[in-house]
Write a protein that holds these residues in place. Sequence first.
Motif, mmCIF file in Angstrom:
data_model
loop_
_atom_site.group_PDB
_atom_site.id
_atom_site.type_symbol
_atom_site.label_atom_id
_atom_site.label_comp_id
_atom_site.label_asym_id
_atom_site.label_seq_id
_atom_site.Cartn_x
_atom_site.Cartn_y
_atom_site.Cartn_z
ATOM 1 N N GLU A 409 -5.424 -20.974 -12.956
ATOM 2 C CA GLU A 409 -6.315 -21.726 -13.845
ATOM 3 C C GLU A 409 -5.622 -22.865 -14.580
ATOM 4 O O GLU A 409 -6.268 -23.675 -15.249
ATOM 5 N N ARG A 410 -4.286 -22.983 -14.433
ATOM 6 C CA ARG A 410 -3.530 -24.014 -15.157
ATOM 7 C C ARG A 410 -3.444 -25.282 -14.307
ATOM 8 O O ARG A 410 -2.935 -25.268 -13.193
ATOM 9 N N TYR A 411 -3.939 -26.355 -14.844
ATOM 10 C CA TYR A 411 -4.037 -27.627 -14.112
ATOM 11 C C TYR A 411 -2.687 -28.095 -13.572
ATOM 12 O O TYR A 411 -2.551 -28.383 -12.381
ATOM 13 N N ASP A 412 -1.693 -28.175 -14.427
ATOM 14 C CA ASP A 412 -0.389 -28.704 -14.007
ATOM 15 C C ASP A 412 0.261 -27.830 -12.940
ATOM 16 O O ASP A 412 0.863 -28.340 -11.986
ATOM 17 N N VAL A 413 0.152 -26.507 -13.121
ATOM 18 C CA VAL A 413 0.753 -25.585 -12.147
ATOM 19 C C VAL A 413 0.056 -25.706 -10.797
ATOM 20 O O VAL A 413 0.698 -25.782 -9.738
ATOM 21 N N LEU A 414 -1.281 -25.726 -10.816
ATOM 22 C CA LEU A 414 -2.043 -25.828 -9.567
ATOM 23 C C LEU A 414 -1.764 -27.161 -8.868
ATOM 24 O O LEU A 414 -1.589 -27.208 -7.644
ATOM 25 N N ARG A 415 -1.693 -28.223 -9.627
ATOM 26 C CA ARG A 415 -1.435 -29.539 -9.044
ATOM 27 C C ARG A 415 -0.066 -29.556 -8.352
ATOM 28 O O ARG A 415 0.077 -30.119 -7.263
ATOM 29 N N GLN A 416 0.916 -28.921 -8.969
ATOM 30 C CA GLN A 416 2.239 -28.857 -8.375
ATOM 31 C C GLN A 416 2.241 -28.023 -7.094
ATOM 32 O O GLN A 416 2.884 -28.382 -6.098
ATOM 33 N N LYS A 417 1.475 -26.916 -7.099
ATOM 34 C CA LYS A 417 1.406 -26.056 -5.909
ATOM 35 C C LYS A 417 0.727 -26.796 -4.757
ATOM 36 O O LYS A 417 1.130 -26.655 -3.593
ATOM 37 N N VAL A 418 -0.305 -27.568 -5.066
ATOM 38 C CA VAL A 418 -0.981 -28.366 -4.043
ATOM 39 C C VAL A 418 0.007 -29.349 -3.421
ATOM 40 O O VAL A 418 0.071 -29.507 -2.194
#
Length: 477
Positions: A409-418
């Motif tokens: 649910e964390r924007y920065d973490v998800l963006r990095q994983k993408v």
Amino acid sequence: MKIQSVKALLAGESLLQEIHVKGWIRTFRSNRFIALNDGSTINNIQCVVDFENTDEATLRRITTGAAVSIKGTLVESQGRGQSYEVQVKHIEILGDSDPEEYPIQPKKHSLEFLREKAHLRVRTSTFSAIMRVRSTLAFAIHNYFRQTGFNYVHTPVITGSDAEGAGEMFRVSTLDPKNPPLTENGQVDYSEDFFGKETNLTVSGQLEAETYAMGLGKVYTFGPTFRAENSNTSRHLAEFWMIEPEVAFLDLDGNMDLAEDFIKNVLSYVLEHCEDDLKFLEDRLKDEEKTKPAAERSEMSLTEKLRFVIDNNFKRVSYTEAIEILKQSKPNKKKKFQYIIEEWGADLQSEHERYLVEKHFNAPVILFDYPAKIKAFYMRLNEDGNTVRAMDILFPGIGEIVGGSQREERYDVLRQKVADMGIDEKELWWYLELRKFGTAVHSGFGLGFERLVLFVTGMTNIRDVIPFPRTPQNAEF
């Protein structure tokens, strides 16, 4: 006169009354006894023909596979094996029937042969039982979610995103395959395609379901999904159905609670409402088991497997703990496993999953906190940076049946994983944007419907639990 079902007649609802029944002839013996089935039950009703008052032309047309309309009287049966039978007063043959060409004769046919006759195989006892169980399971699924406050969401079949990141998808296009428009660098120009971009058949409705969970709270999808995996195993289909609930404000522990309660509820429902069909399938499985070597035979009957899941608390075990158990197990040390477990990070195979369920814990197992590198980008990263909040449910005889996770649910973490997984951020802008506006902990899981039907019916090939299987080189019917 109202047409009655075979199921109702076998319950004796119209004893000594004039009745009207329609169905298909399973067998006709001694020019007198018809075994009639209309699909309402696994059981046939015997209809006794008065051949002295039936013309020869009609008698010749009473053959296996023929559709008939029968009027007569329901009486108590004098023979063995049935409580009631129909004394036929009038019989009408509906349509044409050629006994020499009808392929489903009253004898044992191989499952391979019946797959070639998928348009007719549902008239056999085995496949009519499977499909009634499948229908009941589908109702039980909808019923459970309705009773627990979920909203049913229809997610798109055509999608521009790949939820799994596997890349094994069926393309949807209206471009001329022989002469497609090309870009300056010689690639197919999908901007001129119907949707203005490259699109595919979906492998999952999860990402879209998440968007609706973040507004409706509790949602689920139940629809067809597609995977262009060139696999001819007994466990893979190119077209299959998925159940995918998504819940806002739910963490992994709550997700495991939901999945366990859901499965137990659905299995209990089918045990209660499919008694005759399950009894038939259990007897069939017993006969099949007798032909196997002793070492390959199941230790549990079909009903015992269902009760094993319903009556046992699911054992919750971390992936790390499971790896240690498997590393120290006798099959691993003696190299009896086909895939030897040597180190943390290994992707578990069916043989490992079944060992944990059937040998070590003797209970259904939920594994959680998997290595991030073997799981999808959308799963929530744990604080250790190495594992994600994933969970798989393991069953006896089948291994993994459910896969789910707490979503990132964390924007920065998800963006990095993408970015780390090489996924184009532009393709998932809307999914990422969910994490910018009102983001919250949320979780969900996926259950392959055919895997569930496979488990409940005791069949061993997934092609036998879907009406028309779609597999490599096979899109017949």
